[in-house]
Design a protein around this motif. Structure first.
Motif, mmCIF file in Angstrom:
data_model
loop_
_atom_site.group_PDB
_atom_site.id
_atom_site.type_symbol
_atom_site.label_atom_id
_atom_site.label_comp_id
_atom_site.label_asym_id
_atom_site.label_seq_id
_atom_site.Cartn_x
_atom_site.Cartn_y
_atom_site.Cartn_z
ATOM 1 N N CYS A 226 -4.519 0.069 0.002
ATOM 2 C CA CYS A 226 -5.205 -1.045 0.665
ATOM 3 C C CYS A 226 -6.616 -0.619 1.084
ATOM 4 O O CYS A 226 -6.967 0.564 1.049
ATOM 5 N N ARG A 227 -7.385 -1.602 1.507
ATOM 6 C CA ARG A 227 -8.783 -1.336 1.837
ATOM 7 C C ARG A 227 -8.909 -0.296 2.959
ATOM 8 O O ARG A 227 -9.762 0.591 2.897
ATOM 9 N N SER A 228 -8.061 -0.398 3.975
ATOM 10 C CA SER A 228 -8.182 0.548 5.098
ATOM 11 C C SER A 228 -7.889 1.977 4.668
ATOM 12 O O SER A 228 -8.446 2.927 5.210
ATOM 13 N N ARG B 24 -7.428 -11.142 0.334
ATOM 14 C CA ARG B 24 -8.814 -11.300 0.782
ATOM 15 C C ARG B 24 -9.585 -9.981 0.798
ATOM 16 O O ARG B 24 -10.792 -9.976 0.941
ATOM 17 N N GLU B 25 -8.891 -8.874 0.647
ATOM 18 C CA GLU B 25 -9.583 -7.584 0.695
ATOM 19 C C GLU B 25 -9.363 -6.828 -0.604
ATOM 20 O O GLU B 25 -8.278 -6.887 -1.174
ATOM 21 N N PRO B 26 -10.375 -6.112 -1.066
ATOM 22 C CA PRO B 26 -10.184 -5.381 -2.317
ATOM 23 C C PRO B 26 -9.169 -4.244 -2.156
ATOM 24 O O PRO B 26 -9.130 -3.587 -1.109
ATOM 25 N N ALA B 27 -8.336 -4.080 -3.153
ATOM 26 C CA ALA B 27 -7.397 -2.959 -3.174
ATOM 27 C C ALA B 27 -7.608 -2.234 -4.494
ATOM 28 O O ALA B 27 -8.260 -2.750 -5.391
ATOM 29 N N SER C 228 -3.538 -7.568 0.956
ATOM 30 C CA SER C 228 -4.096 -8.891 1.208
ATOM 31 C C SER C 228 -4.906 -9.376 0.004
ATOM 32 O O SER C 228 -5.572 -8.592 -0.670
ATOM 33 N N CYS D 283 0.860 -1.187 0.000
ATOM 34 C CA CYS D 283 0.000 0.000 0.000
ATOM 35 C C CYS D 283 0.899 1.241 0.000
ATOM 36 O O CYS D 283 1.805 1.372 0.816
#
Ligand SMILES: [Zn+2]
Length: 255
Positions: free
Chosen positions: A182-184, A168-171, A166, A158
């Motif tokens: 990253c997602r966050s 498992r999470e959309p970026a 990850s 990121c």
């Protein structure tokens, strides 16, 4: 005025008057330069011409030219064609990719800044564009061009928090930040392009492949379903960074 001999690839050409051409050449040892080829289309009574009848896009030749980085335009005095890429010219997709590679290079590299490894990489890429390995050859060159010119986007982590991305999470990719987000961190960034993590893993894998003389080795076979989205991401990064549109991109991507 010093005359130098160098191997050159013609990246752009502009017909100037009936007999002359203005060329953007990428030379192996002197970098990018603009040169005028006076009398390129003129023939002697015997039918001979000074520059093998004129220089075409992507032609590779052994050139002699005036070299003075303080001047805008060099003068080409000799050109002998070494590679005219006949195979490449017979395949439209190959020719477009070659011209796109030339356009990107002409904007990403500074004039008179030698990049001999990039020269070798482009020469190799042009040779491979006429084969069935054209998509991976182009993408491999494009990544190497970005790396060597110092414009590589952050694809490994990121760009904001430097955490690993990850599966498992959309970026998403942010052209303004020049990298993946990253997602966050996504809520902090205004305009992003969603980017499939399998393609991201693929791009990361390409960047980790071994390199010899500035060319990526052991490139896997790629389909356009894989290479097109990565090329698009790179295009948005380049256009944002340079603040200009790439003309050839209209011929590279299907509408
Ligand atoms: Zn983040």
């Amino acid at each position: 005025m010093a005359l130098v001999h160098d191997r050159c690839i013609c990246l752009r050409k502009f017909e100037y008057s009936e007999t002359s051409q203005i060329l953007t050449l990428f030379s192996r040892d002197h970098g990018l330069l603009r040169a005028i080829a006076k009398g390129a289309h003129r023939r002697t009574k015997a039918g001979a011409s000074k520059f093998d009848g004129g220089i075409d896009l992507l032609d590779i030749g052994q050139a002699v030219f005036s070299h003075d980085p303080s001047r805008d335009l060099s003068t080409l005095t000799e050109w002998s064609l070494r590679e005219g890429h006949l195979e490449l010219r017979n395949h439209l997709r190959s020719m477009y990719l070659g011209q796109y590679a030339a356009e990107l290079l002409s904007f990403l590299v500074e004039e008179h800044d030698p990049h001999p490894a990039l020269f070798v990489a482009l020469e190799k890429c042009l040779a491979e564009l006429s084969t069935s390995r054209r998509e991976e050859a182009f993408l491999g060159f494009e990544l190497e061009l970005l790396r060597q010119a110092g414009y590589l986007a952050e694809l490994m982590m990121c760009v904001l928090c430097h955490q690993e991305l990850s599966d498992r999470e959309p970026a998403a990719f942010s052209p303004a930040r020049g990298g993946m987000v990253c997602r966050s961190c996504l809520p902090q960034v205004a305009q992003t392009m969603p980017f499939d993590f399998r393609l991201l893993r693929l791009a990361q894998g390409l960047l980790r492949l071994p390199r010899v003389d500035g060319s990526i080795q052991r490139l896997p076979r790629l389909t356009r379903h894989q290479s097109d989205p990565i090329n698009r991401l790179i295009l948005s990064h380049i256009e944002h960074t340079l603040g200009r549109r790439m003309r050839m991109s209209a011929y590279i991507f299907e509408k």
